[in-house]
Enzyme design. Structure first.
Site, PDB file in Angstrom:
ATOM      1  N   ASN A   1      31.285  58.151 100.110  1.00 29.33           N
ATOM      2  CA  ASN A   1      31.768  59.396 100.709  1.00 29.33           C
ATOM      3  C   ASN A   1      32.203  60.347  99.605  1.00 29.33           C
ATOM      4  OD1 ASN A   1      33.824  59.843 103.687  1.00 29.33           O
ATOM      5  ND2 ASN A   1      31.712  60.332 103.302  1.00 29.33           N
TER       6      ASN A   1
ATOM      7  N   PHE B   1      34.496  65.749 101.505  1.00 31.27           N
ATOM      8  CA  PHE B   1      33.135  65.348 101.143  1.00 31.27           C
ATOM      9  C   PHE B   1      32.122  66.468 101.347  1.00 31.27           C
ATOM     10  CE2 PHE B   1      34.171  63.860 105.475  1.00 31.27           C
ATOM     11  CZ  PHE B   1      33.441  64.801 106.185  1.00 31.27           C
TER      12      PHE B   1
ATOM     13  N   GLU C   1      28.634  65.383 112.915  1.00 34.81           N
ATOM     14  CA  GLU C   1      28.530  66.047 111.613  1.00 34.81           C
ATOM     15  C   GLU C   1      27.581  67.233 111.785  1.00 34.81           C
ATOM     16  OE1 GLU C   1      27.363  62.740 109.180  1.00 34.81           O
ATOM     17  OE2 GLU C   1      29.205  61.645 109.663  1.00 34.81           O
TER      18      GLU C   1
ATOM     19  N   ARG D   1      15.193  97.017  77.002  1.00 39.14           N
ATOM     20  CA  ARG D   1      16.400  97.846  76.981  1.00 39.14           C
ATOM     21  C   ARG D   1      17.555  97.218  77.771  1.00 39.14           C
ATOM     22  NH1 ARG D   1      16.300 103.298  80.102  1.00 39.14           N
ATOM     23  NH2 ARG D   1      14.079 102.843  79.972  1.00 39.14           N
TER      24      ARG D   1
ATOM     25  N   HIS E   1      22.962  52.748 105.039  1.00 38.31           N
ATOM     26  CA  HIS E   1      22.939  54.117 104.533  1.00 38.31           C
ATOM     27  C   HIS E   1      22.047  54.277 103.306  1.00 38.31           C
ATOM     28  CE1 HIS E   1      26.041  54.641 107.425  1.00 38.31           C
ATOM     29  NE2 HIS E   1      26.491  55.784 106.950  1.00 38.31           N
TER      30      HIS E   1
END
Length: 492
Positions: free
Chosen positions: A194, A326, A411, A280, A82
């Site tokens: 995670n 997560f 996912e 302003r 990962h």
């Protein structure tokens, strides 16, 4: 010393550790809950219970059961596979914030890690060992998997770190500090990666900078009002109370305070009946930006003390539950709002810069030049500000409305929160430079008007800023002035 317990971390604590380098420890009470959740993991392994991330694969591989003898290797493989981050690394303050936030989350006792893992994270902070973590590669759901994997590599003695000002192998830095590389056990690799700590770390530091910039922008705007002999009546409390937004009321009150006893402001009808909107409507616009910052702070205050990994272990209830904490959507939306709110600070500032330099809009020397024509003065500083404002319009496009499926559609909705946070940080850098340009121009304008006529508060601010950037007596490389001003604003 900041003491982590999983529940009471503040944004100010993050600044102390991430920016100022303060050391960290943990509360013994919180570590007791960590030990309880670890026992739940070990019991699950011992009893051959099938639990996601402990003895199963990850993502689409969640239905693949892992043999008991391979459980530790599973965690090591997870980190190695990962660690796919790309691009420039995060700054050391962001990295320190990420480490701190991950340790704090694990101390909640829902993650099933051994105490030694948390202790080693804290060791990285206290020994100033900062993992090299690439900025790009996170989808912001299933956590910040890629960035946090690079963080985890350092604990294992893998990857690279910044140590004593140099990039070197993590193994060397750990050896020099007499720290042993960690050997991951069941659930620990997943517990490390995670979570939403990358987007939250970037977001927390971006928020702190935004808050400081917005405070300065009000004082700079007050100087601009003096430089343009603005109409003070627009800031009368009756106007702002009539609408009812508290932040708008407070901005107007601060502007009145900054300009009290100024002889450079005017009353309606003296020189003009009313000013352009960029003067302003300062309370209305900056008040709305303050509203945005309050929303962002509220979400960050929750997230920095949140349990965001999966599965979560509830030892007292005897449950190990898979869910989706997560998912970075709350922070993703907050970061997109932060981008929009801060972009408007620069947007209205750039319009005031134009009013300061454009001879058709004021009675000051054209472009605040000491010799209009021969010398260009602030002409191209306005170009630079306009460029930054335009860039912010692109960066402010919301990241949270985007999604892309991953892990073979397991996912299938992600937050892009880390992209949003990174863009928010870039927007804020641009805003700081835009208000730096306004500051330089406002300094010149009030100097031309007569600094002895300024309000006491703005005059004191003028004198402070004049120590950073001198008066424009002759054309020079103004890029250096802008950078000196923005450096000062960063530090103050």
């Amino acid at each position: 010393m900041v003491v982590l317990d999983g529940h009471h971390l503040t944004l100010e604590d993050i600044k102390k550790v991430a920016v100022l380098g303060e050391e960290v420890s943990y509360s013994e009470d919180s570590m007791e809950k960590v030990k309880q959740s670890r026992k739940t993991v070990e019991d699950a392994v011992e009893n051959h219970e099938v639990v996601y991330g402990i003895n199963t694969g990850f993502g689409k591989f969640s239905d693949v059961e892992i043999e008991r003898e391979d459980i530790d290797e599973l965690q090591l493989n997870l980190i190695h596979s990962h660690a796919c981050g790309v691009g420039e690394p995060f700054s050391e303050p962001v990295t320190r914030a990420m480490i701190m936030l991950r340790a704090n989350a694990l101390l909640k006792g829902f993650s099933g890690v051994r105490p030694v893992l948390i202790e080693r994270l804290i060791d990285l902070l206290n020994h100033q060992i900062h993992p090299v973590i690439p900025q790009q590669g996170s989808l912001g759901a299933s956590g910040d998997l890629a960035p946090l994997s690079h963080l985890a590599l350092a604990l294992l003695g893998d990857g690279e770190v910044i140590y004593q000002g140099q990039k070197k192998p993590a193994s060397e830095a750990l050896h020099e500090e007499k720290l042993k590389p960690l050997e991951l056990k069941a659930k620990e690799g997943l517990a490390l990666i995670n979570g939403t700590q990358a987007m939250t770390a970037v977001g927390a530091l971006a928020y702190l900078e935004a808050e400081s910039i917005l405070k300065h922008s009000e004082k700079i705007a007050a100087m601009t009002i003096e430089g343009l002999e603005g109409v003070i009546d627009a800031f009368d409390e009756l106007i702002h109370q009539a609408r009812g937004y508290q932040d708008q009321i407070e901005v107007a009150e601060r502007i009145r305070t900054y300009l009290k006893d100024s002889k450079l402001t005017t009353k309606q009808g003296e020189k003009r009946v009313q000013d352009a909107y960029s003067i302003r409507c300062i309370p209305q616009v900056l008040g709305a930006s303050w509203q945005t910052l309050h929303y962002v702070k509220d979400k960050l205050d929750i997230e920095i003390n949140a349990a965001t990994d999966n599965p979560l272990i509830f030892s007292e209830e005897g449950k190990v539950l898979s869910g989706g904490n997560f998912h970075g959507q709350p922070i993703a939306i907050a970061m997109d709002l932060l981008k929009i709110g801060m972009s408007e600070v620069a947007n209205i500032s750039e319009r005031r810069i134009e009013r300061l330099v454009n001879p058709q809009l004021n009675d000051l020397p054209a472009f605040l030049s000491p010799q209009p024509g021969l010398q260009s003065g602030a002409m191209i500083m306005q170009y630079a500000a306009a460029s930054l404002v335009s860039e912010n319009k692109t960066l402010a496009h919301p990241a949270s409305v985007d999604s892309i499926p991953s892990s073979a559609n397991q996912e299938d909705h992600v937050s892009m929160g880390t992209i949003g946070a990174r863009h928010a940080s870039q927007v804020i850098d641009n805003v700081r430079r835009v208000i730096s340009v306004e500051a330089i121009c406002a300094l010149q304008a009030v100097e031309i008007r007569g600094i002895e006529q300024m309000a006491p508060i703005t005059k004191e601010y003028y004198e402070t800023l004049r120590e950073i950037v001198p008066s424009i007596k002759k054309d020079r490389v103004f890029s250096k002035d802008i950078e000196m001003m923005q450096d000062w604003l960063t530090q103050n």
